[in-house]
Motif scaffolding. Structure first.
Motif, PDB file in Angstrom:
ATOM      1  N   PRO A 152       0.994  -1.207   0.084  1.00 35.47           N
ATOM      2  CA  PRO A 152       0.001  -0.238  -0.155  1.00 35.47           C
ATOM      3  C   PRO A 152       1.039   1.276   0.088  1.00 35.47           C
ATOM      4  O   PRO A 152       1.676   1.575   0.899  1.00 35.47           O
ATOM      5  CB  PRO A 152      -0.791  -0.336   1.280  1.00 35.47           C
ATOM      6  N   PRO A 153       0.632   2.098  -1.001  1.00 36.18           N
ATOM      7  CA  PRO A 153       1.503   3.297  -0.980  1.00 36.18           C
ATOM      8  C   PRO A 153       1.415   4.370  -0.071  1.00 36.18           C
ATOM      9  O   PRO A 153       0.278   4.645   0.353  1.00 36.18           O
ATOM     10  CB  PRO A 153       1.259   3.775  -2.716  1.00 36.18           C
ATOM     11  N   LEU A 192       7.743   5.701   0.054  1.00 37.34           N
ATOM     12  CA  LEU A 192       8.173   5.870  -1.239  1.00 37.34           C
ATOM     13  C   LEU A 192       9.532   6.479  -1.292  1.00 37.34           C
ATOM     14  O   LEU A 192      10.432   6.238  -1.967  1.00 37.34           O
ATOM     15  CB  LEU A 192       7.154   6.613  -2.412  1.00 37.34           C
ATOM     16  N   LEU A 193       9.519   7.486  -0.296  1.00 40.60           N
ATOM     17  CA  LEU A 193      10.851   8.249  -0.072  1.00 40.60           C
ATOM     18  C   LEU A 193      11.967   7.380   0.355  1.00 40.60           C
ATOM     19  O   LEU A 193      13.084   7.428   0.025  1.00 40.60           O
ATOM     20  CB  LEU A 193      10.640   9.265   0.785  1.00 40.60           C
ATOM     21  N   VAL A 218       2.984   5.660  -7.372  1.00 40.63           N
ATOM     22  CA  VAL A 218       2.488   4.737  -6.137  1.00 40.63           C
ATOM     23  C   VAL A 218       3.738   3.769  -5.970  1.00 40.63           C
ATOM     24  O   VAL A 218       3.501   2.830  -4.993  1.00 40.63           O
ATOM     25  CB  VAL A 218       1.063   4.253  -6.414  1.00 40.63           C
ATOM     26  N   SER A 219       4.461   3.558  -6.929  1.00 45.37           N
ATOM     27  CA  SER A 219       5.553   2.839  -6.564  1.00 45.37           C
ATOM     28  C   SER A 219       6.748   3.026  -7.753  1.00 45.37           C
ATOM     29  O   SER A 219       6.579   3.226  -8.743  1.00 45.37           O
ATOM     30  CB  SER A 219       5.193   1.176  -6.864  1.00 45.37           C
ATOM     31  N   GLY A 230     -16.561   2.816  -8.708  1.00 49.85           N
ATOM     32  CA  GLY A 230     -17.904   3.172  -8.062  1.00 49.85           C
ATOM     33  C   GLY A 230     -17.188   3.618  -6.437  1.00 49.85           C
ATOM     34  O   GLY A 230     -16.625   4.599  -6.512  1.00 49.85           O
ATOM     35  N   SER A 231     -18.079   3.295  -5.479  1.00 48.39           N
ATOM     36  CA  SER A 231     -17.573   3.531  -4.073  1.00 48.39           C
ATOM     37  C   SER A 231     -16.757   2.823  -3.511  1.00 48.39           C
ATOM     38  O   SER A 231     -16.570   2.828  -2.188  1.00 48.39           O
ATOM     39  CB  SER A 231     -18.922   4.003  -3.401  1.00 48.39           C
ATOM     40  N   ARG A 232     -16.113   1.896  -4.250  1.00 48.58           N
ATOM     41  CA  ARG A 232     -15.453   0.916  -3.578  1.00 48.58           C
ATOM     42  C   ARG A 232     -13.961   1.203  -3.257  1.00 48.58           C
ATOM     43  O   ARG A 232     -13.580   2.557  -3.572  1.00 48.58           O
ATOM     44  CB  ARG A 232     -15.282  -0.481  -4.471  1.00 48.58           C
ATOM     45  N   ASP A 233     -13.096   0.549  -2.361  1.00 48.67           N
ATOM     46  CA  ASP A 233     -11.800   0.933  -2.113  1.00 48.67           C
ATOM     47  C   ASP A 233     -10.973   1.151  -3.337  1.00 48.67           C
ATOM     48  O   ASP A 233     -11.126   0.739  -4.453  1.00 48.67           O
ATOM     49  CB  ASP A 233     -11.160  -0.425  -1.344  1.00 48.67           C
ATOM     50  N   VAL A 234      -9.865   1.889  -3.130  1.00 49.10           N
ATOM     51  CA  VAL A 234      -9.075   2.245  -4.260  1.00 49.10           C
ATOM     52  C   VAL A 234      -7.979   0.963  -4.416  1.00 49.10           C
ATOM     53  O   VAL A 234      -7.765   0.385  -3.665  1.00 49.10           O
ATOM     54  CB  VAL A 234      -8.023   3.434  -3.980  1.00 49.10           C
ATOM     55  N   GLN A 235      -7.800   0.852  -5.661  1.00 46.58           N
ATOM     56  CA  GLN A 235      -7.002  -0.418  -6.174  1.00 46.58           C
ATOM     57  C   GLN A 235      -5.772   0.145  -6.832  1.00 46.58           C
ATOM     58  O   GLN A 235      -5.920   1.027  -7.628  1.00 46.58           O
ATOM     59  CB  GLN A 235      -7.999  -1.297  -6.841  1.00 46.58           C
ATOM     60  N   TYR A 236      -4.621  -0.729  -6.875  1.00 44.83           N
ATOM     61  CA  TYR A 236      -3.586   0.073  -7.762  1.00 44.83           C
ATOM     62  C   TYR A 236      -3.118  -1.265  -8.517  1.00 44.83           C
ATOM     63  O   TYR A 236      -2.534  -2.354  -8.028  1.00 44.83           O
ATOM     64  CB  TYR A 236      -2.539   0.166  -6.701  1.00 44.83           C
ATOM     65  N   GLY A 237      -3.335  -0.979  -9.845  1.00 45.30           N
ATOM     66  CA  GLY A 237      -2.889  -1.962 -10.978  1.00 45.30           C
ATOM     67  C   GLY A 237      -3.350  -1.571 -12.212  1.00 45.30           C
ATOM     68  O   GLY A 237      -3.020  -0.457 -12.531  1.00 45.30           O
ATOM     69  N   HIS A 238      -4.076  -2.250 -13.008  1.00 41.84           N
ATOM     70  CA  HIS A 238      -4.617  -2.010 -14.224  1.00 41.84           C
ATOM     71  C   HIS A 238      -5.810  -2.390 -14.528  1.00 41.84           C
ATOM     72  O   HIS A 238      -6.317  -3.550 -14.180  1.00 41.84           O
ATOM     73  CB  HIS A 238      -3.497  -2.640 -15.260  1.00 41.84           C
TER      74      HIS A 238
END
Length: 303
Positions: free
Chosen positions: A11-12, A17-18, A137-138, A150-158
């Motif tokens: 999770p970013p 990241l720093l 984010v990475s 929609g109103s769902r959780d944020v996802q990181y990918g494609h």
């Protein structure tokens, strides 16, 4: 339907990241002599950076305002050492292949670090919202998109767009860049089917996000007899070419693609692509799709 395949990242957060950037660039400085022949003397900031990133992760908002400048100070030290090293290597004496590869990789991670510093300053100090398409984010999987469905959780990918036939075989699949709306993803499926099979299906049923008068009218004009959507979104039954009872039946049939997506993610590992870099991400996802179709074909042939 469409879904999201996640990248293999933690999770970013700006502090993570720093710290990742400090760790990676410090490692490059430590191995500089091995690849370029130039021995670098540098102040290692990795332990301090890791400690501060850990503290920031668990700190309250007021404490973070004190800790972030210290972490950015570590970043500043590393950037100065990197810039000094790159300047030494730019005099033409280090133009062999290992040196050039080392320089290219360092410049790549340096550029990502500068972007992370910029977004940290905007988010932490200026209290600005950084647009999703501009965020890092990475630093390892920098191709990763931020997807909100929609109103769902944020996802990181494609985001991926796919279609199946009545037997569950995947007949269309595309890995997308960014987060395009589903409405724009409907006609490419039809165009692909026309190109691959030289004909269009008589009936299609798509998720409600794909619904629009333009999509329905274009599909029917192209030869799709019934172009239905799970949610009508203002479309009349006549515009979709179906009756109320037929639409109910098609909605029940469309639920099958949810099961197909679930099988892809649970049984074939497509919930998260675990191979590195963008090419690895695409290869992992496509291998899941290929394996799924092969298993599906074996089930059909033995039925």
């Amino acid at each position: 339907d469409s879904t999201v395949v996640e990248s293999h990242i933690a999770p970013p957060s700006d502090s993570r990241l720093l710290d990742d950037s400090v760790r990676v660039l410090s490692r490059y400085l430590a191995t500089c002599h091995r690849y370029t022949g130039y021995k670098v003397r540098f102040t290692d900031q990795r332990k301090k950076s890791k400690r501060l990133a850990f503290a920031i992760f668990y700190a309250k908002a007021a404490e973070k305002e004190v800790l972030y400048p210290q972490l950015l100070s570590c970043v500043g030290v590393i950037l100065k050492q990197i810039d000094r090293t790159l300047a030494q290597l730019s005099n033409g004496s280090y133009d062999n292949e290992p040196s050039l590869r080392w320089i290219a990789e360092v410049e790549h991670y340096r550029g990502l670090l500068l972007r992370v510093v910029d977004q940290t300053q905007q988010r932490v100090y200026e209290k600005k919202i950084v647009p999703a398409e501009q965020k890092v984010v990475s630093i390892f999987e920098e191709h990763t998109d931020i997807i909100v469905k929609g109103s769902r959780d944020v996802q990181y990918g494609h985001k991926v767009n796919l279609a199946t036939d009545r037997q569950g075989l995947i007949t269309y699949f595309e890995i997308l860049e960014g987060n395009p709306g589903d409405k724009a993803l409907y006609l490419p499926v039809l165009n692909s089917h026309q190109a691959l099979f030289a004909e269009l299906p008589h009936t299609t049923i798509a998720d409600g996000g794909y619904a629009s008068p333009a999509n329905a009218s274009t599909a029917r004009a192209a030869g799709v007899t019934r172009s239905a959507f799970h949610k009508r979104a203002g479309l009349g039954f006549h515009a979709m070419g179906v009756k109320r009872k037929t639409l109910k039946t098609l909605r029940t049939f469309r639920a099958g693609i949810e099961g197909n997506i679930s099988e892809l993610k649970r049984a074939f590992g497509m919930s998260k692509a675990r191979w590195k870099k963008h090419d690895g991400f695409k290869a992992f996802v496509w291998s899941s799709v290929l394996a799924y179709n092969l298993v599906r074909l074996s089930r059909i042939s033995t039925a």
